[in-house]
Write an enzyme that holds these catalytic residues in place. Structure first.
Site, PDB file in Angstrom:
ATOM      1  N   CYS A  43       7.042  -5.963  -8.105  1.00  8.18           N
ATOM      2  CA  CYS A  43       6.050  -5.420  -7.171  1.00  8.18           C
ATOM      3  C   CYS A  43       5.975  -3.897  -7.205  1.00  8.18           C
ATOM      4  CB  CYS A  43       6.350  -5.906  -5.760  1.00  8.18           C
ATOM      5  SG  CYS A  43       6.411  -7.704  -5.668  1.00  8.18           S
TER       6      CYS A  43
ATOM      7  N   LYS B 119       0.250  -5.809   4.060  1.00  9.67           N
ATOM      8  CA  LYS B 119      -0.074  -6.824   5.062  1.00  9.67           C
ATOM      9  C   LYS B 119      -1.576  -7.073   5.176  1.00  9.67           C
ATOM     10  CE  LYS B 119       0.978  -9.560   8.315  1.00  9.67           C
ATOM     11  NZ  LYS B 119      -0.176 -10.326   7.799  1.00  9.67           N
TER      12      LYS B 119
ATOM     13  N   HIS C 218      -1.796  -7.480  -1.503  1.00 14.87           N
ATOM     14  CA  HIS C 218      -0.673  -7.174  -2.389  1.00 14.87           C
ATOM     15  C   HIS C 218      -0.889  -7.805  -3.774  1.00 14.87           C
ATOM     16  CE1 HIS C 218       3.200  -6.098  -3.778  1.00 14.87           C
ATOM     17  NE2 HIS C 218       3.899  -7.115  -3.341  1.00 14.87           N
TER      18      HIS C 218
END
Lengths: 390, 390
Positions: A87, A330, A334
């Protein structure tokens, strides 16, 4: 050895969300085109390019994904290198680009990130993300990311007491911010009860504590400061760019962001500032407990005081140190390989006063924190980038 | 800006082949352990690490694969970054590591590559490799790598006449060399007729013109020259490390290695040498036609003269410029993410006189050429690395 100073010339970002029917080359090149057009930089001016991406190879697309995207905008014939660190992939791409300019090897370099996560079978996407440091072993034990965040939240609350309501408040804050960001994925008008009453997915983590899986791309053109100043009126300076992998830990403290602490310390030292100097911050809120713990890892709050920081209102859009004005992972979403550079985009817009309805008041210094891989121990990474408008 | 000179301290390589039942962390860490132990370098001395890998994420394993492998040997807590550029991934990792030492940011950096290609369904492995620049579109049209090599061979022969027998001779040479390399995958005692009579797979390419799919890993420790000289008796100097992506071409000349030409020119210029100065060469012979065309791209032969070079015997182990003494991709095998650093390993062993039965006579300067992605145009890359023992 003398080093060049480095600035962001400009940035671009596709919408984040379910980009149904769109290939990575389409929305990937859209982000790059925006970054180039807003920079008065021609495709031929780009000397090297670094691209962050996690799973496109796994999803029937292609390796050498950077070349496939960049040929759409006429950037060919140069070194183009894909970088992956889960990520945190595109922050690592950004930082590699930064190093190339800093060391004097290149004057103008492109950094970008891209990911397509929807439109593939959930099972495939989950496997791609199974994350931990070891999908084959730990993934099979259920240690997907939300499983790990649940464990972390429990360990944290066991150590410092109940923060369940404050976690909900973080989700509400980020969704409120995201409603003001037209490029954000999850546009939800929610209150604390909505979060607390959403479906449990890994106790105490509930569905609305977790970020969505998104498609999206983000890009940044960076250059030697002198050149950036010729190209645009308001270049944004890169004051620090640091990344580390986790240490082997004799005793794993699941409630502590040890890795953040080390990376942040290096970055603050490089930039010559401390957490009190920050005017705007983007952190890796893949789950709400992540954001809370990053407050502590970055020194915005003392250990165990993350919930107090939430209650103080300091992290709100009009607070002392707004966190995730973009909506964060959020709400903005993502798309794993794109998230890091999207954080950079947000800081650039904020530091230039171009963030529209979510504009933070007159910020000078911004920080982006982006994590990848395992949440604790040797299998993970954390990155910290500090930008300023001087 | 002054730059540091860089040397390879030492290298390590796992056996290449079908490493049945072995995980990437096992054979990956074996290569690193060999490189460290032979270097008198402790895990804590490594300041950064770059790892080349293409498809492990796609194969149920994990992202952040570098961290997963390096924790096995106690290398933790530092920047660890995965790099991907299809079959050139680990050369790109090596070159990134090189740049970090060259720019003075680090003194000792680890570069490695790893790939697991057997033991996954052939369909999955083929899809991972479907390669072209665009698996989704071109892959579906049958443009897998051997399809493309077949097209290239036809274009080449159309332009310059029949080289079918010389292609077979390249395969025989590389298999003869590979028989002398205990770490090589395909240990085949074959003659020209064996190649010519093997099963056609993409006319005129036959099965024995193609490299195998292999598992394997390779690693190199590199350092600032002054430090390398303290650590080992015979460091091997990095005289050039260049990589470029393909240009957009108005008219695609499938019979020409235009990209090689550009990269080699940069590398020769950086090293201050020409092709006549080379004593040992490793090239990307994923198919025999590839090796022949790389002769021309690198300037070992004039355009259209690759077959003459084969007939001259110059590229044989005892010839003027031995090519692929290791056995090349053809015999040593082609675990895609590991191949580039494996070429570096071979050059280091050759330049130190440690190559055993396949030792080239007294070489001083070696070159490794490693390709990735599409064979022609913007979707591919070529890399050239020049090493010497001065």
């Amino acid at each position: 050895m003398t080093e060049n100073e480095v600035a962001v010339v400009n940035v671009g970002q596709s919408d984040f969300g379910e980009l149904e029917g769109q290939r990575v080359t389409e929305f990937g090149s859209r982000a790059v085109r925006e970054a180039l057009l807003s920079s008065s930089v021609e495709p031929d001016d780009i000397e090297e390019a670094y691209i962050g991406n996690v799973a496109t190879t796994a999803q029937d697309q292609t390796s050498v994904i950077g070349q496939a995207i960049l040929r759409e905008v006429g950037v060919t014939g140069i070194p183009i290198i894909r970088v992956e660190n889960a990520c945190a992939s595109s922050t690592c791409a950004f930082q590699e680009a930064y190093k190339r300019v800093q060391s004097g090897e290149s004057d103008i370099v492109l950094a970008m990130g891209v990911e397509k996560m929807t439109g593939v079978p959930t099972e495939v996407a989950l496997k791609d993300m199974a994350g931990a440091a070891d999908a084959e072993v730990e993934g099979a034990m259920g240690m997907t990311f939300m499983g790990l965040y649940g464990m972390r939240a429990n360990a944290y609350m066991n150590q410092f007491g109940n923060v369940r309501e404050e976690l909900a408040d973080i989700a509400v804050k980020n969704h409120d911010n995201g409603l003001k960001n037209p490029r954000a994925h999850l546009q939800l008008n929610v209150d604390r009860d909505d979060i607390l009453e959403s479906r449990p997915i890994s106790d105490p983590i509930r569905l609305l504590d977790a970020c969505p899986m998104s498609d999206g791309a983000a890009a940044a053109v960076i250059a030697r400061t002198e050149i950036a100043e010729e190209l645009v009126e308001e270049p944004i300076y890169v004051d620090a760019a640091e990344m580390l992998s986790g240490n082997y830990l004799e005793e794993v403290e699941f409630w502590r962001e040890e890795l953040d602490e080390r990376v942040a310390q290096k970055a603050y030292s490089e930039a010559g500032i401390g957490p009190d100097d920050l005017d705007v911050v983007e952190v890796h809120d893949a789950a709400t407990i992540g954001e809370l713990m990053h407050y502590e890892g970055l020194g915005l709050a003392d250990q165990g005081e993350g919930a107090s920081l939430v209650r103080s209102g300091d992290v709100m859009l009009d607070g002392r140190t707004p966190v995730n004005p973009s909506g964060g992972l959020k709400s903005r979403g993502h798309p794993v390989g794109a998230t890091g550079v999207a954080q950079i985009c947000e800081l650039v817009w904020q530091l230039r006063g171009e963030a529209g309805a979510r504009q933070v008041e007159n910020p000078s210094i911004g920080l982006a924190q982006n994590s990848g891989g395992a949440l604790v121990g040797e299998g993970g990474v954390s990155t910290v980038t500090i930008l300023s408008n001087r």
